[in-house]
Write an enzyme that holds these catalytic residues in place. Structure first.
Site, short mmCIF file in Angstrom:
data_model
loop_
_atom_site.label_atom_id
_atom_site.label_comp_id
_atom_site.label_asym_id
_atom_site.label_seq_id
_atom_site.Cartn_x
_atom_site.Cartn_y
_atom_site.Cartn_z
N HIS A 124 -9.89 -5.41 -2.88
CA HIS A 124 -8.93 -5.62 -2.82
C HIS A 124 -9.39 -5.95 -1.21
CE1 HIS A 124 -10.21 -1.37 -2.08
NE2 HIS A 124 -9.62 -1.19 -1.15
N LEU A 125 -7.88 -6.75 -0.69
CA LEU A 125 -8.00 -7.31 0.83
C LEU A 125 -6.80 -6.41 1.39
CD1 LEU A 125 -9.05 -9.56 -0.94
CD2 LEU A 125 -8.20 -10.96 0.76
N HIS A 126 -6.79 -5.79 2.40
CA HIS A 126 -5.75 -4.70 3.09
C HIS A 126 -5.04 -6.75 4.16
CE1 HIS A 126 -6.47 -1.08 2.68
NE2 HIS A 126 -7.74 -1.08 2.01
N ASN A 156 -12.58 -3.68 3.20
CA ASN A 156 -13.84 -2.78 3.08
C ASN A 156 -14.53 -2.52 1.75
OD1 ASN A 156 -12.26 -1.05 5.50
ND2 ASN A 156 -11.07 0.03 4.20
N GLY A 171 -15.93 2.43 3.79
CA GLY A 171 -14.56 3.43 3.45
C GLY A 171 -14.16 3.14 2.38
N GLN A 172 -14.86 1.91 1.78
CA GLN A 172 -13.61 1.92 0.47
C GLN A 172 -13.72 2.91 -0.37
OE1 GLN A 172 -15.81 -1.01 -2.05
NE2 GLN A 172 -14.15 -1.17 -3.75
N ASP A 231 0.71 -1.12 -0.44
CA ASP A 231 0.24 0.16 -0.21
C ASP A 231 0.35 1.34 0.56
OD1 ASP A 231 -3.33 0.72 0.75
OD2 ASP A 231 -1.63 2.18 1.36
P1 AMP Z 1 -9.59 1.54 0.43
O1 AMP Z 1 -9.74 2.82 1.09
O2 AMP Z 1 -9.92 0.01 1.18
O3 AMP Z 1 -10.72 1.48 -0.54
O4 AMP Z 1 -8.25 1.51 0.07
C1 AMP Z 1 -7.59 1.66 -0.75
C2 AMP Z 1 -5.82 1.45 -0.86
O5 AMP Z 1 -5.54 1.77 -1.81
C3 AMP Z 1 -5.36 3.17 0.40
O6 AMP Z 1 -4.69 1.54 1.68
C4 AMP Z 1 -4.41 3.41 -0.11
O7 AMP Z 1 -3.62 3.89 -0.05
C5 AMP Z 1 -4.31 2.43 -1.81
N1 AMP Z 1 -3.29 3.03 -2.85
C6 AMP Z 1 -4.48 3.52 -3.49
N2 AMP Z 1 -3.72 4.19 -5.19
C7 AMP Z 1 -2.51 2.65 -4.36
C8 AMP Z 1 -2.02 2.38 -5.54
N3 AMP Z 1 -1.30 3.49 -6.23
N4 AMP Z 1 -0.56 2.05 -4.94
C9 AMP Z 1 -0.64 1.14 -3.82
N5 AMP Z 1 -2.09 1.61 -2.86
C10 AMP Z 1 -2.38 3.04 -3.47
#
Ligand code: AMP
Length: 113
Positions: free
Chosen positions: A99-101, A86, A92-93, A31
């Site tokens: 995507h899986l964090h 999310n 909070g998406q 991330d």
């Molecule tokens: P969410 O808020 O659950 O949709 O998470 C999206 C995640 O994507 C956030 O933690 C961002 O920091 C991450 N993110 C957005 N753009 C990029 C990118 N180009 N490379 C890596 N992570 C990213």
């Protein structure tokens, strides 16, 4: 694949990311704004907007296994880690490609904010 989707562009290799693993189902990368010492994202190669739109259980299972694999390779398996998906506005998406964090390297709090 959608040109407008930043995660589709990472899958396609047209924007850079720090890749940590990849297989026929998904891609894992760091991330860009980490919320823990280790913060990885695991995404499907195929565009699926969110968990709410997912229909392929086998593909979802493969992503979970990839999340466990990258947690292991990042040294998180013994101490533990958190996997978060999310979903939608209240979830909070912010990026509308499933995507899986995978978060670890510190103790997590509960309940989440
Ligand atoms: P969410 O808020 O659950 O949709 O998470 C999206 C995640 O994507 C956030 O933690 C961002 O920091 C991450 N993110 C957005 N753009 C990029 C990118 N180009 N490379 C890596 N992570 C990213």
């Amino acid at each position: 694949m959608s040109d407008a989707c930043i995660f589709c562009r990472i899958v396609a290799g047209t924007i850079p990311a720090t890749l940590v693993a990849s297989n026929e189902h998904g891609v894992a990368f760091r991330d860009v704004n980490p919320q823990a010492p280790s913060h990885l994202l695991v995404i499907p190669r195929r565009h699926v907007a969110s968990l709410a739109e997912a229909t392929d259980g086998a593909a979802l299972g493969a992503l979970m296994l990839l999340a466990a694999e990258v947690a292991r390779s990042d040294g998180l398996a013994e101490a533990g880690y958190r996997v978060v998906v999310n979903t939608g506005n209240d979830g909070g998406q912010t990026v509308h490609h499933l995507h899986l964090h995978v978060l670890g390297g510190r103790a997590m709090h509960w309940p989440p904010g």
